[in-house]
Design a protein around this motif. Structure first.
Motif, mmCIF file in Angstrom:
data_model
loop_
_atom_site.group_PDB
_atom_site.id
_atom_site.type_symbol
_atom_site.label_atom_id
_atom_site.label_comp_id
_atom_site.label_asym_id
_atom_site.label_seq_id
_atom_site.Cartn_x
_atom_site.Cartn_y
_atom_site.Cartn_z
ATOM 1 N N HIS A 402 0.825 -1.215 0.000
ATOM 2 C CA HIS A 402 0.000 0.000 0.000
ATOM 3 C C HIS A 402 0.858 1.264 0.000
ATOM 4 O O HIS A 402 0.333 2.349 -0.252
ATOM 5 N N PHE A 403 2.140 1.128 0.278
ATOM 6 C CA PHE A 403 3.018 2.296 0.386
ATOM 7 C C PHE A 403 3.959 2.464 -0.807
ATOM 8 O O PHE A 403 4.370 3.578 -1.123
ATOM 9 N N VAL A 416 3.722 5.481 -3.335
ATOM 10 C CA VAL A 416 2.425 5.667 -3.979
ATOM 11 C C VAL A 416 1.446 6.251 -2.973
ATOM 12 O O VAL A 416 1.606 6.104 -1.750
ATOM 13 N N ASP A 417 0.436 6.947 -3.489
ATOM 14 C CA ASP A 417 -0.611 7.463 -2.616
ATOM 15 C C ASP A 417 -1.417 6.300 -2.035
ATOM 16 O O ASP A 417 -1.585 5.260 -2.685
ATOM 17 N N PHE A 418 -1.923 6.509 -0.835
ATOM 18 C CA PHE A 418 -2.730 5.444 -0.231
ATOM 19 C C PHE A 418 -3.772 6.065 0.689
ATOM 20 O O PHE A 418 -3.618 7.191 1.173
ATOM 21 N N ASP A 419 -4.825 5.286 0.918
ATOM 22 C CA ASP A 419 -5.884 5.656 1.858
ATOM 23 C C ASP A 419 -5.575 4.970 3.180
ATOM 24 O O ASP A 419 -5.482 3.737 3.234
#
Length: 453
Positions: A402-403, A416-419
């Motif tokens: 996720h990162f 990378v962008d993540f929630d």
């Protein structure tokens, strides 16, 4: 003998069950915290004489849990009878081991007309001091933690339950004679525990709190055999059973094989035929696919006739958001693995996908995006090892994914962008479960890239 898998709706809950064989019906109820998967070897053996039906009890395997985390044994017994109603079985002989036996004996008490006979592997009669010990430490919460610490606990707890009884009482007096350190055996139970999550405490708790449900000595009931083999911690409980009803028998036996043989002969005298067709859910199940070297079951969920979405490598249909129809590929999720080494060529995968799509009347096929990176690094081997390190390794992979893209490139240029909601432990647990079940992720990635060329 082939084992098929099915889902059926029991009230508001979805229940997963396995079936094999022909002939009179035998209901098989598993122990906690396992699932019907533990009965697959026995089903292959016994299905030469029975139609074996093994459901995942509520909260275990792939069956939905109860809303009430304190559900008593009576609720589990009633749900078992409701399952029989849902699949269309009126009367049945049944086999249950440990927790499964506790549920069956209570079900016999509450619904005597539904059972022709029971064979039970070990029936617990706890003393008050034992109940107190179990209530204090046997069922700690099992919830995913940020860095996967819960997996280290889970591995050692499952491993050492064959070393000490109860598992947390680590002292010379509690050592067991059946100790082992077999990674494959531990892994099979770990997978069931990961499916159950904290719901394992509901089912386990219900059987630990259950009262002695054996009828009075003079009360007529269906015939019941209780047996326990040497090394089973419940063998000594045979001596605690007291005077039994006329058609009940309890005995100690030497080996698991002897217990199974006597249980089989007992139920064989009382099993009755079932319906030609069993109830199934209309929006989830398994289709048999024979194509390109694969010959097995493919798990599907959704609306037949809709667009079929195929998940990415190392994932499963439960992770595909907003799909009208989805499948688990071979070697992923709940589908069967490839029979030999998974192919890394596009053609076999495409054939399996298109065959499944036709079986489900899919209108078209869509694909999730494939991850970027080196297949060997993206999907390293995650075979069970002696210390359970593969579990925490897989957790670190899904979290890092996720990162960074690819996950193994932990550097600013790969960020990378993540929630933040997507890295909540409960969500990571679903991805983690999918990854450790993905025995063909690397090969599917290579094939997927070929399909894009």
């Amino acid at each position: 003998m082939t084992i098929t898998r099915h889902f059926v709706d029991v009230g508001s809950r979805r229940v997963h069950y396995r079936r094999s064989g022909t002939g009179p019906v035998l209901l098989m109820v598993h122990q906690s915290p396992r699932s019907s998967a533990e009965y697959e070897p026995l089903m292959r053996d016994w299905s030469s004489r029975f139609t074996c039906i093994a459901p995942d009890t509520p909260g275990f395997g792939r069956s939905d849990p109860f809303d009430d985390p304190e559900a008593p044994i009576e609720t589990f017994a009633d749900s078992l009878v409701a399952f029989l109603d849902a699949i269309g079985i009126d009367r049945v002989a049944a086999y249950g081991f440990h927790s499964g036996g506790i549920i069956l004996v209570n079900a016999l008490k509450r619904h005597p007309a539904r059972f022709t006979a029971l064979a039970i592997g070990g029936y617990a009669i706890w003393t008050e001091s034992e109940r107190r010990i179990f209530s204090e430490g046997y069922l700690p919460p099992f919830r995913p933690l940020t860095y996967g610490e819960h997996l280290t606990w889970a591995w050692n707890r499952i491993l050492e339950q064959t070393w000490f009884f109860p598992w947390f009482a680590v002292e010379p007096a509690t050592r067991m004679s059946v100790a082992h350190a077999d990674p494959a055996r531990v892994d099979s139970t770990i997978r069931d525990l990961l499916d159950s999550g904290d719901a394992y405490r509901t089912g386990y708790g219900a059987v630990l709190r259950a009262a002695r449900d054996i009828p009075a000595p003079g009360e007529p009931t269906a015939p019941v055999l209780i047996s326990a083999y040497a090394g089973d911690p419940l063998q000594d409980h045979i001596d605690r059973l007291g005077t039994l009803p006329p058609d009940w028998t309890a005995r100690k036996v030497a080996t698991p094989a002897e217990h199974q043989r006597e249980s089989l002969e007992h139920v064989a005298h009382h099993a009755v035929a079932g319906p030609d067709h069993l109830g199934e859910a209309v929006d989830e199940g398994f289709v048999h696919v024979a194509a390109a070297g694969f010959d097995g079951l493919i798990h599907w969920k959704g609306a037949r006739g809709a667009t079929l979405t195929v998940h990415g490598p190392g994932r499963a249909l439960e992770l595909v958001r907003d799909a009208a129809l989805a499948i688990d590929l071979p070697g992923h999720g709940l589908s069967d693995p490839w029979p030999d080494v998974p192919p890394s060529e596009a053609a076999p995968w495409r054939d399996v996908i298109e065959t499944a799509a036709r079986a489900l009347d899919a209108s078209e096929i869509a694909y999730e995006a494939a991850p970027q990176g080196d297949p060997e690094l993206l999907f390293p081997a995650l075979d069970p090892d002696r210390f359970g390190a593969y579990l925490t390794r897989a957790w670190s992979i899904v979290r890092a994914g996720h990162f960074f893209s690819p996950w193994y490139a932990a550097e600013a240029g790969a960020a990378v962008d993540f929630d933040p909601a997507d890295v909540a432990p409960d969500r990571l647990a679903i991805e983690h479960r999918a990854l450790i079940r993905s025995s063909a992720a690397r090969e599917w990635l290579i094939a997927r890239r070929q399909m894009e060329e």
